[in-house]
Design a protein around this motif. Structure first.
Motif, PDB file in Angstrom:
ATOM      1  N   ILE A  34       0.798  -1.224   0.000  1.00  0.00           N
ATOM      2  CA  ILE A  34       0.000   0.000   0.000  1.00  0.00           C
ATOM      3  C   ILE A  34       0.835   1.281   0.000  1.00  0.00           C
ATOM      4  CG2 ILE A  34      -0.306   0.045   2.506  1.00  0.00           C
ATOM      5  CD1 ILE A  34      -2.975   1.053  -0.075  1.00  0.00           C
ATOM      6  N   HIS A  35       1.950   1.303   0.686  1.00  0.00           N
ATOM      7  CA  HIS A  35       2.726   2.546   0.807  1.00  0.00           C
ATOM      8  C   HIS A  35       3.589   2.859  -0.419  1.00  0.00           C
ATOM      9  CE1 HIS A  35       5.292  -0.655   2.391  1.00  0.00           C
ATOM     10  NE2 HIS A  35       6.321   0.093   2.057  1.00  0.00           N
ATOM     11  N   LYS A  53      -8.317   3.435   2.538  1.00  0.00           N
ATOM     12  CA  LYS A  53      -6.935   3.730   2.143  1.00  0.00           C
ATOM     13  C   LYS A  53      -6.566   2.977   0.864  1.00  0.00           C
ATOM     14  CE  LYS A  53      -2.216   4.049   3.792  1.00  0.00           C
ATOM     15  NZ  LYS A  53      -1.332   4.035   4.919  1.00  0.00           N
ATOM     16  N   ALA A  54      -6.928   1.703   0.798  1.00  0.00           N
ATOM     17  CA  ALA A  54      -6.617   0.905  -0.386  1.00  0.00           C
ATOM     18  C   ALA A  54      -7.440   1.357  -1.593  1.00  0.00           C
ATOM     19  CB  ALA A  54      -6.852  -0.577  -0.108  1.00  0.00           C
ATOM     20  N   SER A  57      -6.164   4.623  -2.958  1.00  0.00           N
ATOM     21  CA  SER A  57      -4.739   4.671  -3.298  1.00  0.00           C
ATOM     22  C   SER A  57      -4.545   4.779  -4.809  1.00  0.00           C
ATOM     23  CB  SER A  57      -4.042   3.407  -2.779  1.00  0.00           C
ATOM     24  OG  SER A  57      -4.405   2.279  -3.573  1.00  0.00           O
ATOM     25  N   LYS A  58      -3.295   4.890  -5.214  1.00  0.00           N
ATOM     26  CA  LYS A  58      -2.964   4.929  -6.641  1.00  0.00           C
ATOM     27  C   LYS A  58      -3.175   3.577  -7.315  1.00  0.00           C
ATOM     28  CE  LYS A  58       0.422   8.659  -6.340  1.00  0.00           C
ATOM     29  NZ  LYS A  58       1.822   9.030  -6.558  1.00  0.00           N
TER      30      LYS A  58
END
Length: 88
Positions: A34-35, A53-54, A57-58
């Motif tokens: 994820i990061h 968050k997921a 995300s990109k």
């Protein structure tokens, strides 16, 4: 990690034995945590605390353990154990 060649969503879902949400021809170009995800990557999430968050995300493909609304421009692979399938 970028794949040597892109995979179609349907092929990854079939390999994992999972359902998917999105176009069968949707391309997945890599896999990452994820990061460090980038556009085209697949990421996994297995806890509701981190769903947003997921999904925001990109990463453009999310391996997730619950059927949720799929954000525009993304695809989902629904798995009973996203961590296991991410490592496959």
């Amino acid at each position: 990690m970028k794949f040597q060649a892109p995979y179609k969503l349907i092929d990854l879902a079939n390999f994992l034995g999972c359902q998917y949400v999105g176009s069968p021809d949707f391309l997945v170009t890599g896999i990452n945590e994820i990061h460090v995800v980038e556009k085209g990557d697949l990421v996994f999430v297995d806890h509701p605390k981190y769903y947003d968050k997921a999904l925001e995300s990109k990463a453009t493909t999310v391996l997730i353990n619950k059927k949720v609304d799929c954000p525009k421009g993304k695809a989902l692979i629904i798995s009973d154990d996203p961590f296991r399938d991410f490592n496959k």
